[in-house]
Design a protein around this motif. Structure first.
Motif, PDB file in Angstrom:
ATOM      1  N   GLU A   1      -5.185   7.682  -4.259  1.00 36.81           N
ATOM      2  CA  GLU A   1      -3.905   8.402  -4.962  1.00 36.81           C
ATOM      3  C   GLU A   1      -2.779   7.373  -5.021  1.00 36.81           C
ATOM      4  N   PRO A   2      -2.222   6.593  -4.142  1.00 38.82           N
ATOM      5  CA  PRO A   2      -1.380   5.598  -4.465  1.00 38.82           C
ATOM      6  C   PRO A   2      -1.645   4.659  -5.517  1.00 38.82           C
ATOM      7  N   LEU A   3      -2.748   4.081  -5.596  1.00 38.09           N
ATOM      8  CA  LEU A   3      -3.160   3.090  -6.783  1.00 38.09           C
ATOM      9  C   LEU A   3      -2.896   3.821  -8.041  1.00 38.09           C
ATOM     10  N   VAL A   4      -3.478   5.263  -7.839  1.00 36.07           N
ATOM     11  CA  VAL A   4      -3.255   5.967  -9.366  1.00 36.07           C
ATOM     12  C   VAL A   4      -1.657   6.100  -9.844  1.00 36.07           C
ATOM     13  N   ASP A   5      -0.893   6.324  -8.725  1.00 36.71           N
ATOM     14  CA  ASP A   5       0.545   6.442  -9.000  1.00 36.71           C
ATOM     15  C   ASP A   5       1.045   4.995  -9.515  1.00 36.71           C
ATOM     16  N   GLN A   6       0.687   4.066  -9.158  1.00 35.71           N
ATOM     17  CA  GLN A   6       0.957   2.862  -9.398  1.00 35.71           C
ATOM     18  C   GLN A   6       0.535   2.582 -10.960  1.00 35.71           C
TER      19      GLN A   6
ATOM     20  N   ALA B   1       2.557   4.701 -13.139  1.00 33.62           N
ATOM     21  CA  ALA B   1       3.803   3.852 -13.441  1.00 33.62           C
ATOM     22  C   ALA B   1       3.827   2.787 -14.476  1.00 33.62           C
ATOM     23  N   PHE B   2       2.868   1.880 -14.286  1.00 32.42           N
ATOM     24  CA  PHE B   2       2.443   0.975 -15.409  1.00 32.42           C
ATOM     25  C   PHE B   2       2.302   1.509 -16.707  1.00 32.42           C
ATOM     26  N   GLU B   3       1.575   2.342 -16.750  1.00 33.98           N
ATOM     27  CA  GLU B   3       1.375   3.134 -18.322  1.00 33.98           C
ATOM     28  C   GLU B   3       2.704   3.618 -18.867  1.00 33.98           C
ATOM     29  N   GLU B   4       3.515   4.338 -18.031  1.00 31.42           N
ATOM     30  CA  GLU B   4       4.824   4.955 -18.375  1.00 31.42           C
ATOM     31  C   GLU B   4       5.630   4.068 -18.782  1.00 31.42           C
TER      32      GLU B   4
END
Length: 245
Positions: free
Chosen positions: A29-34, A37-40
């Protein structure tokens, strides 16, 4: 008997799913958050409006992830039990635990490892939404080809064993499987939609974490189901007779 094994397969799948969830929640999940964040950030730089959050990240990473993993694990456990019921006692003299271990290893290689080499898992922000249909079709095609090739390799090994012995026959069939899969993967079109400025560390970590989730699932499934199936078959079999036919 099959229904009883099916129940044990689903129980084993549920146990495996709990461990998979813990691993995915901690490391994935921390990788998904990163990745999000890149996508946004990329969308903001392009002047695109932020998409409304239909389901919160807390829900996705918590109950959503748990529900999805649990449903998947129980389903896989049930299918695993059916495969075990068909194979055990018919093609080898392996114990219940041995049969479960072989099935889990074969399934992991054919369904997870081989397709993942050609079309690895990608985090959010990687991939073109317009090509998702094609990518999905190619991925499942790779799974079907891999499973079919593995079944053919097993049959080939059994035929070769009569002439060359089990060990040599298995090696020859294994090499044939690798060569065939290599040719198929060479012929299938590659898919590379990773943005140039995407973090290589995040991409690599996400893919290895995804692979780790499957390693946990199939390993725990084999161990737990093998134990449960062996106990069940021992109570059903008279002394000196095969446990399951």
């Amino acid at each position: 008997m099959v229904g009883n094994l099916l129940l044990r397969g689903m129980i084993a799948g549920a146990v495996a799913s709990i461990l998979v969830f813990a691993f995915a929640h901690t490391f994935g999940e921390p990788l998904v958050d990163q990745a999000i964040a890149f996508e946004e950030a990329a969308a903001t730089a392009a002047g695109e409006a932020a998409e409304p959050e239909i389901v919160s990240r807390a829900t996705q990473a918590g109950i959503g992830l748990f529900t999805g993993v649990m449903a998947y694990g129980i389903a896989v456990g049930g299918l695993f039990a059916l495969a075990f019921a068909f194979v055990h006692g018919r093609f080898s003299k392996l114990s219940a635990r041995g049969t479960a271990a072989v099935i889990a290893l074969a399934a992991f290689v054919a369904i997870i490892l081989v397709p993942g080499i050609k079309y690895p898992a990608n985090p959010p922000a990687v991939g073109n939404p317009d090509t998702i249909g094609v990518r999905t079709e190619l991925f499942f095609l790779m799974i079907v080809v891999s499973v079919g090739a593995l079944v053919a390799a097993v049959a080939f090994a059994r035929n070769l064993a009569v002439r060359f012995g089990i060990w040599n026959g298995s090696i020859i069939a294994g090499i044939a499987y690798i060569v065939f899969i290599g040719a198929v993967q060479y012929l299938l079109p590659p898919i590379n939609e990773v943005p140039e400025n995407y973090s290589a560390a995040v991409l690599w970590s996400f893919r290895t974490t995804s692979l780790g989730m499957h390693v946990i699932l199939w390993s725990v499934l084999a161990v737990v189901f093998g134990f449960l199936a062996e106990k069940r078959l021992e109570t059903r079999s008279p002394v000196g007779r095969p446990a399951f036919r």
